[in-house]
Design an enzyme around this catalytic site. Structure first.
Site, PDB file in Angstrom:
ATOM      1  N   VAL A  39     -52.312-108.455  -5.025  1.00 15.74           N
ATOM      2  CA  VAL A  39     -51.275-107.908  -5.914  1.00 15.74           C
ATOM      3  C   VAL A  39     -51.519-106.424  -6.191  1.00 15.74           C
ATOM      4  O   VAL A  39     -52.630-106.029  -6.513  1.00 15.74           O
ATOM      5  CB  VAL A  39     -51.252-108.688  -7.263  1.00 15.74           C
ATOM      6  CG1 VAL A  39     -50.246-108.059  -8.227  1.00 15.74           C
ATOM      7  CG2 VAL A  39     -50.933-110.168  -7.037  1.00 15.74           C
ATOM      8  N   ASP A  40     -50.459-105.605  -6.058  1.00 21.77           N
ATOM      9  CA  ASP A  40     -50.536-104.194  -6.474  1.00 21.77           C
ATOM     10  C   ASP A  40     -49.859-103.968  -7.820  1.00 21.77           C
ATOM     11  O   ASP A  40     -50.241-103.091  -8.587  1.00 21.77           O
ATOM     12  CB  ASP A  40     -49.855-103.301  -5.432  1.00 21.77           C
ATOM     13  CG  ASP A  40     -50.612-103.257  -4.125  1.00 21.77           C
ATOM     14  OD1 ASP A  40     -51.827-103.516  -4.142  1.00 21.77           O
ATOM     15  OD2 ASP A  40     -49.970-102.989  -3.083  1.00 21.77           O
ATOM     16  N   THR A  41     -48.803-104.738  -8.080  1.00 16.60           N
ATOM     17  CA  THR A  41     -48.012-104.532  -9.305  1.00 16.60           C
ATOM     18  C   THR A  41     -47.975-105.818 -10.117  1.00 16.60           C
ATOM     19  O   THR A  41     -47.497-106.850  -9.636  1.00 16.60           O
ATOM     20  CB  THR A  41     -46.561-104.103  -8.941  1.00 16.60           C
ATOM     21  OG1 THR A  41     -46.627-102.917  -8.151  1.00 16.60           O
ATOM     22  CG2 THR A  41     -45.733-103.873 -10.179  1.00 16.60           C
TER      23      THR A  41
END
Lengths: 303, 303
Positions: free
Chosen positions: B19-21
């Site tokens: 996950v980045d966001t």
């Protein structure tokens, strides 16, 4: 199949002879706002002379029968209070006679003085309503102050020009915390007509509660088109349904009410519903027994 | 099929790496009312160190981002205003960027100062709302005074503790008289939790209008679970949906929001939705991608 459209004195006479009890919607049948429908005064006089029983049936929930009689008085139409059946009175009768609402319980009211008067007329105690403590904005938000009164056994919602969040929180709390607390709406009218336009009606005012409680609590809706209104009328006035007629200008309230109650119906024009909704290519699913231009047209029988 | 229930540091690490966001619901995930969820402060700090983008997504419509930041400040959680996305701000962004709301038009507001501040933050003029002339009971009923302002091009309804019949009549009149007038709700929340119970939510407050206009006008609803909220977030923050995760405690708002928006979802326990709604015999139709006890459990990764 389209219903018969009555237009001759012979058809009018045959109809009148077949009816002992006329259930009459008010606005759109007897008057349009401040103006009496032409011929109607003479028709009502004639029906009384023929010993027909007249019951004026209205969804208006802000007025008591006494207040409604004052409206008729102002228009010069003689009626007695007990000939008037509004959804406010119907709700009170329904609580007392159909639900056998306990003597020691109270009703939390979202509504005005007319609704309170009708509850009092059948000996039901109430809180909320016109109480100045509930006619305020909840500023600041003091949710801790919303403490249910254990003597409240029903919430009754009608037209309330002083609707506010405090009232909604109180009513919600009764219904949310006590599954035995009755939940009644005087009617489900989306809008009401005035000044040549419409504004949100008392059904709309109750929708914050209906939506907040949806899936958990369903309200009992008293007014037309629901049969509960007829149950309340019959609890007061006995009559033979086969010899009764519901007269109205609105397919979805008046005519559906007659159909739901198993009595014949007469739709008059010039009000809410339009001829094309009956006779057009794509007619309403609600079909009246008879159609006439105006209740006033029966006046030819009195000449 | 039941979703995986993550419980080991290896599972947590794998999730975080994918996950980045992080889109994070607030009440029920970050805090419960005045209490921060144990471990969450450490987790947010860790995610920031790993250069994850954090977006706090709330349906609360009474507060602006500035007011929301003050809530986080009080809890000792560092956030910046532009990391917060409430349904008030989302509604303003939706009007400005998605609907291209005309510069010379105004919004009639049923709502409080937070909603007004967010409209102002994107340069949209407004009427109603906190105007003292509209924070009154309409006594006596003066329907003739309800005259639409031709510069109003939208009605926006959110949480309004000063909801009253005059506001409802004004908003109704705009929507009833002008088919081009936009009709927006900040969200459709039935209730909101406070003081260990619930009260009618902002969705409920808009229901008098929704019901009065039903069959004629349908509102555009911005907040979770509607994709409009995501459209507004994406209009502000670009991110790769494949590397985003919506974290929430409510299947019907947070998790459905992620699903409607095409991103993965993580349900945390201890909030609105219960384990049996996911793992019971009769589970919800809304199925999260992952389940965890608490967002705070990720803190083991920081040790």
């Amino acid at each position: 199949m389209s219903p018969p459209r009555l237009s001759t004195p012979e058809e009018y006479r045959k109809l009148v002879d077949s009816v002992d009890t006329f259930l009459l919607d008010c606005d759109g049948v007897i008057y349009h706002g401040p103006v009496v429908v032409p011929g109607v005064k003479k028709v009502l006089e004639m029906l009384r002379k023929e010993n027909k029983r007249l019951i004026f049936v209205t969804n208006n929930a802000s007025k008591s029968r006494r207040q409604y009689k004052a409206t008729f008085d102002k228009l010069g139409i003689p009626v007695s209070e007990n000939e008037i059946f509004g959804s406010a009175y119907a709700s009170a009768v329904f609580l007392r006679k159909v639900l056998n609402f306990a003597e020691d319980k109270k009703v939390y009211v979202i509504g005005q003085d007319g609704l309170e008067q009708e509850l009092e007329s059948v000996g039901i105690k109430h809180v909320g309503g016109t109480d100045p403590e509930d006619r305020v904005f909840m500023d600041p938000f003091d949710f801790a102050s919303i403490q249910p009164d254990p003597s409240v056994g029903a919430v009754l919602c009608g037209f309330d020009g002083w609707l506010n969040y405090k009232k909604l929180c109180k009513a919600y709390t009764y219904l949310n915390s006590d599954p035995n607390c009755h939940f009644l709406l005087t009617n489900q009218d989306k809008t009401f007509p005035t000044n040549g336009t419409t504004f949100p009606g008392s059904g709309s005012m109750s929708y914050p509660l209906v939506f907040a409680l949806s899936g958990r609590r369903e309200p009992t809706i008293i007014g037309k088109p629901n049969k509960h209104m007829m149950d309340a009328i019959i609890a007061e006035h006995q009559f033979d349904p086969k010899r009764a007629l519901m007269v109205g200008d609105n397919l979805l309230t008046d005519i559906e009410f007659g159909i739901n109650s198993g009595i014949r119906t007469l739709l008059v024009m010039g009000g809410v519903s339009l001829p094309e909704q009956v006779f057009g290519d794509n007619p309403s699913h609600v079909v009246p027994t008879y159609v006439m231009e105006s209740l006033g047209d029966l006046a030819v029988l009195a000449e």
